[in-house]
Design a protein around this motif. Structure first.
Motif, PDB file in Angstrom:
ATOM      1  N   LEU A   1       0.827  -1.196   0.000  1.00 54.02           N
ATOM      2  CA  LEU A   1       0.000   0.000   0.000  1.00 54.02           C
ATOM      3  C   LEU A   1       0.869   1.257   0.000  1.00 54.02           C
ATOM      4  N   VAL A   2       1.901   1.273   0.824  1.00 55.66           N
ATOM      5  CA  VAL A   2       2.816   2.421   0.855  1.00 55.66           C
ATOM      6  C   VAL A   2       3.577   2.523  -0.463  1.00 55.66           C
ATOM      7  N   VAL A   3       3.997   1.402  -1.015  1.00 57.05           N
ATOM      8  CA  VAL A   3       4.694   1.418  -2.309  1.00 57.05           C
ATOM      9  C   VAL A   3       3.791   2.039  -3.371  1.00 57.05           C
ATOM     10  N   LEU A   4       2.519   1.655  -3.381  1.00 52.37           N
ATOM     11  CA  LEU A   4       1.569   2.222  -4.338  1.00 52.37           C
ATOM     12  C   LEU A   4       1.400   3.720  -4.112  1.00 52.37           C
ATOM     13  N   ALA A   5       1.308   4.136  -2.863  1.00 50.17           N
ATOM     14  CA  ALA A   5       1.139   5.557  -2.557  1.00 50.17           C
ATOM     15  C   ALA A   5       2.355   6.364  -3.007  1.00 50.17           C
ATOM     16  N   VAL A   6       3.545   5.853  -2.763  1.00 46.60           N
ATOM     17  CA  VAL A   6       4.762   6.551  -3.192  1.00 46.60           C
ATOM     18  C   VAL A   6       4.841   6.568  -4.716  1.00 46.60           C
ATOM     19  N   ALA A   7       4.452   5.476  -5.350  1.00 44.31           N
ATOM     20  CA  ALA A   7       4.443   5.433  -6.813  1.00 44.31           C
ATOM     21  C   ALA A   7       3.457   6.453  -7.363  1.00 44.31           C
TER      22      ALA A   7
ATOM     23  N   LEU B   1       2.972   9.317  -6.217  1.00 43.09           N
ATOM     24  CA  LEU B   1       3.673  10.605  -6.239  1.00 43.09           C
ATOM     25  C   LEU B   1       4.509  10.732  -7.506  1.00 43.09           C
ATOM     26  N   ALA B   2       5.190   9.647  -7.853  1.00 42.77           N
ATOM     27  CA  ALA B   2       6.033   9.667  -9.053  1.00 42.77           C
ATOM     28  C   ALA B   2       5.168   9.715 -10.313  1.00 42.77           C
ATOM     29  N   LEU B   3       4.002   9.118 -10.235  1.00 43.72           N
ATOM     30  CA  LEU B   3       3.109   9.061 -11.394  1.00 43.72           C
ATOM     31  C   LEU B   3       1.897   9.963 -11.182  1.00 43.72           C
ATOM     32  N   PHE B   4       2.122  11.155 -10.623  1.00 41.86           N
ATOM     33  CA  PHE B   4       0.997  12.019 -10.279  1.00 41.86           C
ATOM     34  C   PHE B   4       0.186  12.450 -11.493  1.00 41.86           C
ATOM     35  N   VAL B   5       0.738  12.288 -12.692  1.00 43.82           N
ATOM     36  CA  VAL B   5      -0.027  12.620 -13.894  1.00 43.82           C
ATOM     37  C   VAL B   5      -1.062  11.540 -14.202  1.00 43.82           C
ATOM     38  N   VAL B   6      -0.978  10.413 -13.487  1.00 40.28           N
ATOM     39  CA  VAL B   6      -1.957   9.339 -13.630  1.00 40.28           C
ATOM     40  C   VAL B   6      -2.707   9.240 -12.293  1.00 40.28           C
ATOM     41  N   PRO B   7      -3.747  10.070 -12.108  1.00 42.43           N
ATOM     42  CA  PRO B   7      -4.422  10.111 -10.809  1.00 42.43           C
ATOM     43  C   PRO B   7      -5.107   8.807 -10.421  1.00 42.43           C
ATOM     44  N   LEU B   8      -5.262   7.894 -11.355  1.00 43.39           N
ATOM     45  CA  LEU B   8      -5.876   6.612 -11.038  1.00 43.39           C
ATOM     46  C   LEU B   8      -5.035   5.845 -10.008  1.00 43.39           C
ATOM     47  N   VAL B   9      -3.715   5.965 -10.100  1.00 40.23           N
ATOM     48  CA  VAL B   9      -2.828   5.285  -9.141  1.00 40.23           C
ATOM     49  C   VAL B   9      -3.044   5.871  -7.741  1.00 40.23           C
ATOM     50  N   ALA B  10      -3.116   7.196  -7.658  1.00 41.26           N
ATOM     51  CA  ALA B  10      -3.340   7.847  -6.365  1.00 41.26           C
ATOM     52  C   ALA B  10      -4.720   7.487  -5.817  1.00 41.26           C
ATOM     53  N   ALA B  11      -5.721   7.476  -6.680  1.00 37.83           N
ATOM     54  CA  ALA B  11      -7.077   7.121  -6.241  1.00 37.83           C
ATOM     55  C   ALA B  11      -7.106   5.687  -5.713  1.00 37.83           C
ATOM     56  N   ALA B  12      -6.403   4.797  -6.387  1.00 34.75           N
ATOM     57  CA  ALA B  12      -6.348   3.405  -5.930  1.00 34.75           C
ATOM     58  C   ALA B  12      -5.685   3.313  -4.555  1.00 34.75           C
ATOM     59  N   ALA B  13      -4.601   4.073  -4.346  1.00 33.36           N
ATOM     60  CA  ALA B  13      -3.913   4.057  -3.053  1.00 33.36           C
ATOM     61  C   ALA B  13      -4.823   4.600  -1.951  1.00 33.36           C
ATOM     62  N   VAL B  14      -5.519   5.678  -2.226  1.00 32.52           N
ATOM     63  CA  VAL B  14      -6.415   6.276  -1.232  1.00 32.52           C
ATOM     64  C   VAL B  14      -7.549   5.311  -0.885  1.00 32.52           C
ATOM     65  N   ILE B  15      -8.162   4.728  -1.898  1.00 34.56           N
ATOM     66  CA  ILE B  15      -9.278   3.801  -1.659  1.00 34.56           C
ATOM     67  C   ILE B  15      -8.804   2.583  -0.877  1.00 34.56           C
ATOM     68  N   TRP B  16      -7.664   2.036  -1.265  1.00 40.63           N
ATOM     69  CA  TRP B  16      -7.133   0.849  -0.579  1.00 40.63           C
ATOM     70  C   TRP B  16      -6.814   1.186   0.880  1.00 40.63           C
ATOM     71  N   ALA B  17      -6.227   2.348   1.126  1.00 42.40           N
ATOM     72  CA  ALA B  17      -5.897   2.741   2.494  1.00 42.40           C
ATOM     73  C   ALA B  17      -7.165   2.907   3.330  1.00 42.40           C
ATOM     74  N   VAL B  18      -8.178   3.525   2.769  1.00 33.33           N
ATOM     75  CA  VAL B  18      -9.434   3.716   3.503  1.00 33.33           C
ATOM     76  C   VAL B  18     -10.075   2.369   3.819  1.00 33.33           C
ATOM     77  N   VAL B  19     -10.075   1.469   2.856  1.00 41.84           N
ATOM     78  CA  VAL B  19     -10.670   0.144   3.078  1.00 41.84           C
ATOM     79  C   VAL B  19      -9.938  -0.592   4.195  1.00 41.84           C
ATOM     80  N   ARG B  20      -8.608  -0.567   4.185  1.00 43.24           N
ATOM     81  CA  ARG B  20      -7.838  -1.264   5.222  1.00 43.24           C
ATOM     82  C   ARG B  20      -8.016  -0.607   6.581  1.00 43.24           C
ATOM     83  N   LEU B  21      -8.075   0.726   6.604  1.00 45.93           N
ATOM     84  CA  LEU B  21      -8.292   1.414   7.881  1.00 45.93           C
ATOM     85  C   LEU B  21      -9.662   1.075   8.460  1.00 45.93           C
ATOM     86  N   ARG B  22     -10.678   1.059   7.620  1.00 43.80           N
ATOM     87  CA  ARG B  22     -12.030   0.760   8.103  1.00 43.80           C
ATOM     88  C   ARG B  22     -12.178  -0.690   8.520  1.00 43.80           C
ATOM     89  N   ALA B  23     -11.403  -1.577   7.880  1.00 41.18           N
ATOM     90  CA  ALA B  23     -11.467  -2.994   8.243  1.00 41.18           C
ATOM     91  C   ALA B  23     -10.786  -3.250   9.586  1.00 41.18           C
TER      92      ALA B  23
END
Length: 159
Positions: free
Chosen positions: A96-102, A104-126
């Motif tokens: 999850l952290v690797v995806l979040a850092v990636a 940042l490097a791929l900020f022109v592809v917001p889908l990666v950031a959205a996936a990291a945010v959604i995954w983090a929220v799901v794991r936090l809520r679980a």
């Protein structure tokens, strides 16, 4: 002072199993849990009768001993002053952290950031895994998502 009610043998065996299963729990919580289960059993037996059918119904209402014991807080470690071993971070949180850092490097592809945010929220809520690592990934993913949105808005405004 009231005497403890006499329970049918099935309920007594259940209570003995529960007491044994709660041996690793905090003493206060163990006593409170046992008292609550005894009280519920006494009330239920008074309502349904103290025969074998009533005892089985009480045990069905209470559920498995392991489920009750699993919900209890473990007792403090016996070795006072010994530092507790740090909990290992689950592999899913590391990725999850690797995806979040990636993101940042791929900020022109917001889908990666959205996936990291959604995954983090799901794991936090679980409520599983390392909450600090998940919160870090959520923050990094959010920064990346906001950066990508700002880049898009500036591009649109520029013409």
């Amino acid at each position: 002072m009231t005497a403890a009610p006499a329970f049918p043998p099935l309920v007594e065996a259940y209570l003995a199993d529960l007491e044994h299963a709660l041996a690793a729990s905090e003493p206060r919580e163990r006593a409170e849990t046992l008292a609550a289960v005894r009280e519920h059993a006494a009330e239920s037996l008074a309502l349904h009768g103290s025969d074998d059918a009533g005892a089985r119904r009480v045990l069905d209402e209470l559920g498995p001993v392991d489920a009750i014991a699993a919900a209890s807080t473990p007792a403090a470690p016996a070795a006072a002053g010994a530092p507790a071993a740090p909990a290992a971070t689950p592999a899913a949180d590391v990725w999850l952290v690797v995806l979040a850092v990636a993101s940042l490097a791929l900020f022109v592809v917001p889908l990666v950031a959205a996936a990291a945010v959604i995954w983090a929220v799901v794991r936090l809520r679980a409520g599983v895994g390392n909450r600090r690592v998940q919160t870090l990934a959520l923050a990094v993913g959010t920064v990346s998502l906001v950066g990508a949105a700002a880049l898009y808005v500036s591009h649109v405004l520029a013409g």
